[in-house]
Motif scaffolding. Structure first.
Motif, mmCIF file in Angstrom:
data_model
loop_
_atom_site.group_PDB
_atom_site.id
_atom_site.type_symbol
_atom_site.label_atom_id
_atom_site.label_comp_id
_atom_site.label_asym_id
_atom_site.label_seq_id
_atom_site.Cartn_x
_atom_site.Cartn_y
_atom_site.Cartn_z
ATOM 1 N N TYR A 26 0.855 -1.190 0.000
ATOM 2 C CA TYR A 26 0.000 0.000 0.000
ATOM 3 C C TYR A 26 0.886 1.232 0.000
ATOM 4 C CZ TYR A 26 0.827 0.697 5.009
ATOM 5 O OH TYR A 26 1.410 0.918 6.221
ATOM 6 N N GLY A 27 0.362 2.302 -0.548
ATOM 7 C CA GLY A 27 1.130 3.535 -0.632
ATOM 8 C C GLY A 27 2.210 3.426 -1.691
ATOM 9 N N GLU A 28 3.095 4.385 -1.690
ATOM 10 C CA GLU A 28 4.143 4.450 -2.711
ATOM 11 C C GLU A 28 5.520 4.056 -2.191
ATOM 12 O OE1 GLU A 28 3.901 8.386 -4.263
ATOM 13 O OE2 GLU A 28 1.874 8.091 -5.019
ATOM 14 N N ASP A 29 5.630 3.730 -0.898
ATOM 15 C CA ASP A 29 6.935 3.472 -0.304
ATOM 16 C C ASP A 29 7.247 1.995 -0.123
ATOM 17 O OD1 ASP A 29 7.511 6.204 -0.059
ATOM 18 O OD2 ASP A 29 6.362 6.326 1.800
ATOM 19 N N GLY A 30 6.357 1.103 -0.555
ATOM 20 C CA GLY A 30 6.591 -0.323 -0.370
ATOM 21 C C GLY A 30 6.095 -0.852 0.949
ATOM 22 N N ASN A 31 5.272 -0.072 1.648
ATOM 23 C CA ASN A 31 4.682 -0.556 2.885
ATOM 24 C C ASN A 31 3.800 -1.759 2.580
ATOM 25 O OD1 ASN A 31 5.822 1.583 4.367
ATOM 26 N ND2 ASN A 31 4.127 2.898 3.824
ATOM 27 N N MET A 32 3.637 -2.631 3.546
ATOM 28 C CA MET A 32 2.824 -3.828 3.350
ATOM 29 C C MET A 32 1.845 -3.994 4.496
ATOM 30 S SD MET A 32 5.329 -6.661 1.780
ATOM 31 C CE MET A 32 6.560 -6.231 0.564
ATOM 32 N N THR A 89 -11.691 7.192 -9.074
ATOM 33 C CA THR A 89 -10.447 6.958 -8.330
ATOM 34 C C THR A 89 -9.532 6.050 -9.131
ATOM 35 O OG1 THR A 89 -11.292 5.020 -7.175
ATOM 36 C CG2 THR A 89 -11.663 7.157 -6.116
ATOM 37 N N ASP A 90 -8.253 6.071 -8.790
ATOM 38 C CA ASP A 90 -7.294 5.190 -9.456
ATOM 39 C C ASP A 90 -6.818 4.071 -8.521
ATOM 40 O OD1 ASP A 90 -5.756 6.692 -7.746
ATOM 41 O OD2 ASP A 90 -4.259 7.257 -9.238
ATOM 42 N N TRP A 91 -7.590 3.756 -7.505
ATOM 43 C CA TRP A 91 -7.259 2.693 -6.565
ATOM 44 C C TRP A 91 -8.467 1.794 -6.353
ATOM 45 C CZ3 TRP A 91 -10.575 3.995 -2.632
ATOM 46 C CH2 TRP A 91 -10.867 5.341 -2.468
ATOM 47 N N THR A 92 -8.193 0.550 -5.998
ATOM 48 C CA THR A 92 -9.248 -0.450 -5.822
ATOM 49 C C THR A 92 -9.928 -0.309 -4.469
ATOM 50 O OG1 THR A 92 -7.993 -1.941 -7.221
ATOM 51 C CG2 THR A 92 -9.740 -2.919 -5.897
ATOM 52 N N TRP A 93 -9.114 -0.111 -3.430
ATOM 53 C CA TRP A 93 -9.641 0.058 -2.088
ATOM 54 C C TRP A 93 -8.680 0.890 -1.272
ATOM 55 C CZ3 TRP A 93 -5.969 -1.702 1.144
ATOM 56 C CH2 TRP A 93 -5.198 -2.807 0.760
ATOM 57 N N GLU A 94 -9.178 1.392 -0.174
ATOM 58 C CA GLU A 94 -8.332 2.115 0.774
ATOM 59 C C GLU A 94 -8.681 1.652 2.174
ATOM 60 O OE1 GLU A 94 -8.909 6.335 0.984
ATOM 61 O OE2 GLU A 94 -11.049 6.164 1.315
ATOM 62 N N ILE A 106 -11.303 -4.025 10.744
ATOM 63 C CA ILE A 106 -10.606 -5.273 10.464
ATOM 64 C C ILE A 106 -9.224 -5.223 11.128
ATOM 65 C CG2 ILE A 106 -9.673 -6.746 8.623
ATOM 66 C CD1 ILE A 106 -12.743 -6.412 8.540
ATOM 67 N N ALA A 107 -8.836 -6.313 11.764
ATOM 68 C CA ALA A 107 -7.498 -6.414 12.359
ATOM 69 C C ALA A 107 -6.482 -6.533 11.225
ATOM 70 C CB ALA A 107 -7.421 -7.642 13.255
ATOM 71 N N ILE A 108 -5.414 -5.723 11.306
ATOM 72 C CA ILE A 108 -4.397 -5.656 10.262
ATOM 73 C C ILE A 108 -3.022 -5.669 10.908
ATOM 74 C CG2 ILE A 108 -3.444 -4.177 8.421
ATOM 75 C CD1 ILE A 108 -6.181 -5.303 7.742
ATOM 76 N N THR A 109 -2.078 -6.328 10.258
ATOM 77 C CA THR A 109 -0.658 -6.229 10.622
ATOM 78 C C THR A 109 0.012 -5.428 9.523
ATOM 79 O OG1 THR A 109 -0.729 -8.396 11.695
ATOM 80 C CG2 THR A 109 1.456 -7.502 11.159
ATOM 81 N N VAL A 110 0.735 -4.381 9.895
ATOM 82 C CA VAL A 110 1.390 -3.525 8.906
ATOM 83 C C VAL A 110 2.892 -3.500 9.103
ATOM 84 C CG1 VAL A 110 -0.599 -2.013 8.530
ATOM 85 C CG2 VAL A 110 1.073 -1.427 10.273
ATOM 86 N N LEU A 111 3.576 -3.235 7.999
ATOM 87 C CA LEU A 111 5.015 -3.012 7.988
ATOM 88 C C LEU A 111 5.255 -1.682 7.291
ATOM 89 C CD1 LEU A 111 8.035 -3.771 8.221
ATOM 90 C CD2 LEU A 111 7.778 -4.885 6.006
ATOM 91 N N ASP A 112 5.766 -0.711 8.027
ATOM 92 C CA ASP A 112 6.114 0.585 7.448
ATOM 93 C C ASP A 112 7.606 0.570 7.141
ATOM 94 O OD1 ASP A 112 3.541 1.740 7.634
ATOM 95 O OD2 ASP A 112 3.878 2.156 9.764
ATOM 96 N N VAL A 113 7.963 0.638 5.863
ATOM 97 C CA VAL A 113 9.366 0.561 5.475
ATOM 98 C C VAL A 113 9.991 1.943 5.303
ATOM 99 C CG1 VAL A 113 9.177 -1.711 4.436
ATOM 100 C CG2 VAL A 113 8.866 0.305 3.019
ATOM 101 N N ALA A 114 9.170 2.966 5.227
ATOM 102 C CA ALA A 114 9.716 4.325 5.004
ATOM 103 C C ALA A 114 10.204 4.930 6.294
ATOM 104 C CB ALA A 114 8.662 5.210 4.387
#
Length: 114
Positions: A26-32, A89-94, A106-114
């Motif tokens: 998600y986003g432009e920085d490679g976050n997952m 919009t140019d995205w499927t979901w946010e 919804i419970a989410i696990t995120v990885l912020d790489v930036a």
């Protein structure tokens, strides 16, 4: 920006499933992000596999020497509500920030790489 009402994402809404964990960038920085709250070790494995197979990187950091200990603080558990993009919009979901008590969260696990 037009969006539809909240929806509950499934593995089909994500880019891939690795080790039983649905993941997407998600986003432009490679976050997952991963659907569900997972241990950092399991999320790390799924994110790394996704980076290799979906993005063509060595791993999510694109650094063969990256280890879980270097990134453990960047893996977090959060809650989001998901909304589909509209025709303009140019995205499927946010995902929008939420709490465990937010209807449809919804419970989410995120990885912020930036």
């Amino acid at each position: 920006m037009t969006t539809t009402s909240a929806f509950t994402p499934t593995a089909n809404d994500m880019e891939a499933t690795h080790y039983g964990i649905p993941v997407s960038t998600y986003g432009e920085d490679g976050n997952m992000l991963a659907l569900g709250h997972h241990t950092p070790r399991n999320a790390f494995a799924a994110f790394n596999k996704h980076a290799r197979t979906h993005l063509g990187f060595a791993n999510f950091a694109d650094d063969r020497h990256a280890h879980l200990d270097d990134w453990i603080d960047e893996i977090r558990h959060i809650w989001l509500t998901f909304h589909r993009g509209g025709p303009d919009t140019d995205w499927t979901w946010e995902g929008r920030p939420a709490t465990a008590d937010t209807p449809g969260a919804i419970a989410i696990t995120v990885l912020d790489v930036a």
